[in-house]
Each structure stands twice: as structure tokens, then as C-alpha cells.
Design a protein around this motif. Structure first.
Motif, PDB file in Angstrom:
ATOM      1  N   LEU A   1       0.830  -1.211   0.000  1.00 16.53           N
ATOM      2  CA  LEU A   1       0.000   0.000   0.000  1.00 16.53           C
ATOM      3  C   LEU A   1       0.861   1.255   0.000  1.00 16.53           C
ATOM      4  CD1 LEU A   1      -2.789  -1.029   2.533  1.00 16.53           C
ATOM      5  CD2 LEU A   1      -3.084  -0.607   0.098  1.00 16.53           C
ATOM      6  N   ARG A   2       1.927   1.233   0.784  1.00 14.73           N
ATOM      7  CA  ARG A   2       2.819   2.392   0.822  1.00 14.73           C
ATOM      8  C   ARG A   2       3.441   2.637  -0.550  1.00 14.73           C
ATOM      9  NH1 ARG A   2       6.055   1.492   6.560  1.00 14.73           N
ATOM     10  NH2 ARG A   2       4.470   2.414   7.916  1.00 14.73           N
ATOM     11  N   SER A   3       3.864   1.572  -1.208  1.00 14.68           N
ATOM     12  CA  SER A   3       4.487   1.718  -2.525  1.00 14.68           C
ATOM     13  C   SER A   3       3.486   2.205  -3.560  1.00 14.68           C
ATOM     14  CB  SER A   3       5.084   0.375  -2.968  1.00 14.68           C
ATOM     15  OG  SER A   3       6.111  -0.035  -2.101  1.00 14.68           O
ATOM     16  N   LEU A   4       2.263   1.669  -3.507  1.00 15.62           N
ATOM     17  CA  LEU A   4       1.251   2.051  -4.494  1.00 15.62           C
ATOM     18  C   LEU A   4       0.758   3.473  -4.294  1.00 15.62           C
ATOM     19  CD1 LEU A   4      -0.885  -1.226  -4.668  1.00 15.62           C
ATOM     20  CD2 LEU A   4       0.692  -0.360  -6.400  1.00 15.62           C
ATOM     21  N   ARG A   5       0.983   4.031  -3.095  1.00  9.45           N
ATOM     22  CA  ARG A   5       0.541   5.406  -2.819  1.00  9.45           C
ATOM     23  C   ARG A   5       1.718   6.372  -2.712  1.00  9.45           C
ATOM     24  NH1 ARG A   5      -4.256   4.027   1.592  1.00  9.45           N
ATOM     25  NH2 ARG A   5      -5.483   2.761   0.171  1.00  9.45           N
ATOM     26  N   ALA A   6       2.888   5.941  -3.142  1.00  7.73           N
ATOM     27  CA  ALA A   6       4.065   6.798  -3.086  1.00  7.73           C
ATOM     28  C   ALA A   6       3.889   7.987  -4.028  1.00  7.73           C
ATOM     29  CB  ALA A   6       5.308   6.003  -3.469  1.00  7.73           C
ATOM     30  N   ALA A   7       4.543   9.091  -3.709  1.00  6.30           N
ATOM     31  CA  ALA A   7       4.454  10.284  -4.553  1.00  6.30           C
ATOM     32  C   ALA A   7       5.156  10.074  -5.892  1.00  6.30           C
ATOM     33  CB  ALA A   7       5.064  11.476  -3.822  1.00  6.30           C
ATOM     34  N   ASP A   8       6.188   9.242  -5.909  1.00  7.53           N
ATOM     35  CA  ASP A   8       6.967   8.994  -7.126  1.00  7.53           C
ATOM     36  C   ASP A   8       6.252   7.967  -8.006  1.00  7.53           C
ATOM     37  OD1 ASP A   8       8.781   8.365  -9.083  1.00  7.53           O
ATOM     38  OD2 ASP A   8      10.469   8.073  -7.713  1.00  7.53           O
ATOM     39  N   PRO A   9       5.845   8.336  -9.252  1.00  7.64           N
ATOM     40  CA  PRO A   9       5.177   7.377 -10.142  1.00  7.64           C
ATOM     41  C   PRO A   9       6.021   6.135 -10.419  1.00  7.64           C
ATOM     42  CG  PRO A   9       4.974   9.604 -11.009  1.00  7.64           C
ATOM     43  CD  PRO A   9       5.948   9.668  -9.871  1.00  7.64           C
ATOM     44  N   GLY A  10       7.361   6.308 -10.451  1.00  6.50           N
ATOM     45  CA  GLY A  10       8.232   5.165 -10.696  1.00  6.50           C
ATOM     46  C   GLY A  10       8.119   4.107  -9.620  1.00  6.50           C
ATOM     47  N   VAL A  11       7.980   4.552  -8.372  1.00  6.34           N
ATOM     48  CA  VAL A  11       7.820   3.605  -7.254  1.00  6.34           C
ATOM     49  C   VAL A  11       6.496   2.864  -7.400  1.00  6.34           C
ATOM     50  CG1 VAL A  11       7.555   3.409  -4.751  1.00  6.34           C
ATOM     51  CG2 VAL A  11       9.258   4.986  -5.709  1.00  6.34           C
ATOM     52  N   ARG A  12       5.444   3.591  -7.762  1.00  5.45           N
ATOM     53  CA  ARG A  12       4.129   2.948  -7.929  1.00  5.45           C
ATOM     54  C   ARG A  12       4.167   1.937  -9.075  1.00  5.45           C
ATOM     55  NH1 ARG A  12       2.439   8.404  -7.710  1.00  5.45           N
ATOM     56  NH2 ARG A  12       1.480   8.337  -9.778  1.00  5.45           N
ATOM     57  N   GLN A  13       4.839   2.306 -10.159  1.00  2.00           N
ATOM     58  CA  GLN A  13       4.911   1.407 -11.308  1.00  2.00           C
ATOM     59  C   GLN A  13       5.684   0.137 -10.973  1.00  2.00           C
ATOM     60  OE1 GLN A  13       6.858   3.000 -14.816  1.00  2.00           O
ATOM     61  NE2 GLN A  13       5.496   1.853 -16.145  1.00  2.00           N
ATOM     62  N   ARG A  14       6.809   0.299 -10.265  1.00  3.59           N
ATOM     63  CA  ARG A  14       7.595  -0.887  -9.878  1.00  3.59           C
ATOM     64  C   ARG A  14       6.798  -1.804  -8.965  1.00  3.59           C
ATOM     65  NH1 ARG A  14      11.723   2.892  -9.802  1.00  3.59           N
ATOM     66  NH2 ARG A  14      11.523   3.261  -7.559  1.00  3.59           N
ATOM     67  N   ALA A  15       6.013  -1.208  -8.072  1.00  6.40           N
ATOM     68  CA  ALA A  15       5.185  -2.025  -7.170  1.00  6.40           C
ATOM     69  C   ALA A  15       4.193  -2.863  -7.970  1.00  6.40           C
ATOM     70  CB  ALA A  15       4.452  -1.134  -6.177  1.00  6.40           C
ATOM     71  N   ALA A  16       3.596  -2.257  -9.000  1.00  4.28           N
ATOM     72  CA  ALA A  16       2.634  -2.992  -9.827  1.00  4.28           C
ATOM     73  C   ALA A  16       3.309  -4.109 -10.608  1.00  4.28           C
ATOM     74  CB  ALA A  16       1.941  -2.025 -10.786  1.00  4.28           C
ATOM     75  N   LEU A  17       4.496  -3.837 -11.119  1.00  4.37           N
ATOM     76  CA  LEU A  17       5.182  -4.808 -11.977  1.00  4.37           C
ATOM     77  C   LEU A  17       5.831  -5.946 -11.201  1.00  4.37           C
ATOM     78  CD1 LEU A  17       6.887  -2.347 -14.506  1.00  4.37           C
ATOM     79  CD2 LEU A  17       4.871  -3.789 -14.908  1.00  4.37           C
ATOM     80  N   THR A  18       6.115  -5.726  -9.932  1.00  3.97           N
ATOM     81  CA  THR A  18       6.842  -6.747  -9.166  1.00  3.97           C
ATOM     82  C   THR A  18       5.955  -7.539  -8.219  1.00  3.97           C
ATOM     83  OG1 THR A  18       7.424  -5.078  -7.499  1.00  3.97           O
ATOM     84  CG2 THR A  18       9.011  -5.467  -9.266  1.00  3.97           C
ATOM     85  N   THR A  19       4.674  -7.219  -8.152  1.00  2.00           N
ATOM     86  CA  THR A  19       3.786  -7.985  -7.278  1.00  2.00           C
ATOM     87  C   THR A  19       3.495  -9.341  -7.903  1.00  2.00           C
ATOM     88  OG1 THR A  19       2.752  -5.969  -6.459  1.00  2.00           O
ATOM     89  CG2 THR A  19       1.554  -8.028  -6.121  1.00  2.00           C
ATOM     90  N   ALA A  20       3.753 -10.395  -7.163  1.00  2.00           N
ATOM     91  CA  ALA A  20       3.564 -11.745  -7.689  1.00  2.00           C
ATOM     92  C   ALA A  20       2.074 -12.066  -7.818  1.00  2.00           C
ATOM     93  CB  ALA A  20       4.235 -12.766  -6.766  1.00  2.00           C
ATOM     94  N   PRO A  21       1.638 -12.669  -8.938  1.00  2.00           N
ATOM     95  CA  PRO A  21       0.219 -12.982  -9.121  1.00  2.00           C
ATOM     96  C   PRO A  21      -0.320 -13.972  -8.100  1.00  2.00           C
ATOM     97  CG  PRO A  21       1.550 -13.995 -10.849  1.00  2.00           C
ATOM     98  CD  PRO A  21       2.450 -13.053 -10.101  1.00  2.00           C
ATOM     99  N   GLU A  22       0.569 -14.778  -7.528  1.00  2.00           N
ATOM    100  CA  GLU A  22       0.095 -15.754  -6.534  1.00  2.00           C
ATOM    101  C   GLU A  22      -0.110 -15.130  -5.157  1.00  2.00           C
ATOM    102  OE1 GLU A  22       4.605 -16.105  -6.928  1.00  2.00           O
ATOM    103  OE2 GLU A  22       2.857 -15.980  -8.256  1.00  2.00           O
ATOM    104  N   ASP A  23       0.257 -13.863  -5.014  1.00  2.00           N
ATOM    105  CA  ASP A  23       0.077 -13.192  -3.729  1.00  2.00           C
ATOM    106  C   ASP A  23      -1.362 -12.681  -3.631  1.00  2.00           C
ATOM    107  OD1 ASP A  23       0.203 -11.836  -1.387  1.00  2.00           O
ATOM    108  OD2 ASP A  23       1.733 -10.390  -1.999  1.00  2.00           O
TER     109      ASP A  23
END
Length: 315
Positions: free
Chosen positions: A105-127
């Protein structure tokens, strides 16, 4: 409390009994209620004393500051409630699950768009604990690239996210409805396709248009009449024409689609006829060529010229 108010001179009794007890008059009691009323608004005792004793004190300015502070507190409480709700929705079974969800949640709500994008791309589908957090982030993400990464992440989760996105189609907020449809259009499951198909009848015209185009992109032949209607109405007609042409080629439905265009031309105004004529440029085959030849004699000059030009490109 009364002793303290007396000691600082905020509310002092008008007299005392022979036994030394404080004796409050009606005026003292009135002032006491004024103090308590102002305290209930969040004023300090010093501010209360100033408000009651300084005739130049501006109550409007103080109330404005209190309103702003209260709004800030409310926003913080709503943010906390939102986070708690998302953590609870992840159905944690251990504190490790809770902490992992909070980190996401912290990563997805970070002010930096790059941090939010990395959070989306690195979240495992099995999680499975990430599902609700990703859905809510996708429905509110303003940056196009980050939204694309979130839609990709949701597509990997498949049917697990479809119910939440389907619910969002009924949101009172238009942007959430539109993002929900865009996300559903990228999920290649039977459930997602059925929700998108139903959305073609949605009361929101933007949802209807995007759902119709999405069905065509997926190769749904039943989307053809809806695409033709969009072209006639001038709603995203360029995209609808391109998708209609691909359906004609991919599904070998050119003649059927030309029949639909011919029917739509009947009784249409000049602007609609022109758009439908332009759409024929995307349709291969003799049926389209025949209809274009007929349209070269259309009473609307723009339609006739467009039909003639398309025919010249086919030779």
C-alpha cells in the motif's frame, strides 16, 4: 476543573459561602457554558480566554482555522480507515501478511510514479493478499504508464479481480467506472468477457462505447452492430471503423458487416452517411465495392466524393 478555571482566572465565582465554598451566579454559569462550548470546538484555554475577553478577537478567523484542522484530521482518519479496510480485505492469516500488504500500500501510494509502477510490476500474481490493493490503485491511478502497469498486474490475477472491477462499474465516480472497464477489457477470461458484454448497455455512454470497442477487439462478432451504431453516431467512430475492419477480415464477416452498414445508411443524415462511407474503406470484398459504387451517386456531395476516392484506391 472549576478550581483550575478559577486559578487561571477563566471562570471565577462571584462570591463564597461562609464556609468558603465557591458561589457561582447565573452570569458565572453562563460564562462556564461559553467556555465549555468553545473548548468543544478545539480551542485551548488560552484561546478561550482571549475569545471571551478581547472585543477585537475575530471569531470567524478562528472558526476557519478550526474547520481546516478538522478537515485535515478527517482526511487522516479516512486514509487510515481506507488502509485498514484494504488490509482486512486481504484476509491476512498472519502478521507477515499484514506487513506485506502495508508495504505494498505504501508503494502504491508513493508520490513517485516510478515507485508505484515498480510495485505494480513486481507484485507476484500468486500473492492473493495484493488483490484489493491493486484494484483500488488501478481505479485511482492518474499516470498513464502506471495505470498500464496496474492493468497488466490485474490481468495476471484474472478472475480474482473481476468481481471488484464489476462492482466499480456502478461507482458514482465516472473516472472509476471508466478505469474499471479499461481494466476488465484486458482480462482474457470468460467471466471478464461477460461483464464487458453487459457493459455495452451501461447507462454511462463512455462505458458503453469502450465496452463495445473492447468486444470487437476481442473478436466478438456480435459487437459488429454496436460498432456500426457508434460510427453512425460519431462516438469514437475512428476506433470503431478500425475494429470493424479487423472483424471483417479475421472472422470473414465482410458481407454481413456491409449489410449492416447499408441498413444504417438508410435514413441517416449527411454526417452519419459520410462516416459510414469512410468505414467501408476498412472492409474488403465485392460487397463493400458494390456499395461504394452506389454511393458515388449519393446526393450528399461529400459522401459521393469520399466513395469515389475509396474506390480509386481499390483499383
Amino acid at each position: 476543573m472549576l478550581r483550575h478555571y478559577d486559578s487561571i482566572g477563566l471562570v471565577s465565582p462571584s462570591g463564597r459561602t461562609s464556609g468558603g465554598y465557591r458561589q457561582y451566579s447565573a452570569e458565572d454559569v453562563r460564562r462556564l457554558f461559553q467556555v465549555e462550548a468553545l473548548r468543544s470546538l478545539g480551542l485551548s484555554l488560552e484561546q478561550v480566554a482571549t475569545a471571551l475577553d478581547d472585543l477585537s478577537y475575530d471569531p470567524g478567523e478562528v472558526v476557519d482555522r478550526l474547520v481546516e484542522r478538522t478537515r485535515e484530521r478527517r482526511d487522516r482518519e479516512e486514509e487510515l480507515l481506507s488502509r485498514l479496510s484494504e488490509v482486512r480485505a486481504s484476509e491476512p492469516t498472519a502478521w507477515a501478511d499484514v506487513l506485506r500488504t502495508i508495504a505494498l500500500l505504501r508503494s502504491l501510494r508513493a508520490a513517485d510514479p516510478g515507485v508505484r509502477q515498480r510495485a505494480a510490476l513486481t507484485t507476484a500474481p500468486e500473492d492473493g493478499h495484493a488483490t484489493e490493493a491493486l484494484v483500488q490503485a488501478a481505479l485511482s491511478e492518474p499516470e498513464l504508464n502506471v495505470a498500464g502497469a496496474l492493468f497488466w498486474a490485474l490481468a495476471r490475477l484474472g478472475d480474482d479481480v473481476v468481481p471488484a472491477l464489476a462492482d466499480a462499474l456502478d461507482s458514482p465516480e465516472p473516472e472509476r467506472r471508466h478505469r474499471a472497464l479499461d481494466a476488465l477489457a484486458k482480462i482474457d477470461t470468460e467471466h471478464a468477457r461477460s461483464v464487458v458484454a453487459a457493459a455495452a448497455q451501461h447507462p454511462d455512454p463512455i462505458v458503453r462505447v469502450r465496452a463495445t470497442v473492447a468486444r470487437g477487439v476481442r473478436g466478438d462478432a456480435t459487437a459488429a452492430p454496436g460498432l456500426i451504431a457508434l460510427i453512425a453516431e460519431g462516438r469514437d467512430d475512428v476506433a470503431a471503423s478500425a475494429v470493424l475492419g479487423k472483424l471483417a477480415v479475421r472472422l470473414d464477416r465482410a458481407d454481413e458487416i456491409v449489410d449492416g452498414i447499408r441498413e444504417a445508411l438508410a435514413g441517416s443524415d449527411g454526417a452519419s452517411r459520410h462516416r459510414l462511407t469512410e468505414a467501408l474503406a476498412e472492409i474488403p470484398g465485392d460487397a463493400a465495392t458494390t456499395l461504394l459504387a452506389e454511393l458515388t451517386g449519393d446526393p450528399a456531395r461529400q459522401v459521393a466524393l469520399t466513395a469515389s476516392f475509396i474506390l480509386s484506391q481499390r483499383r
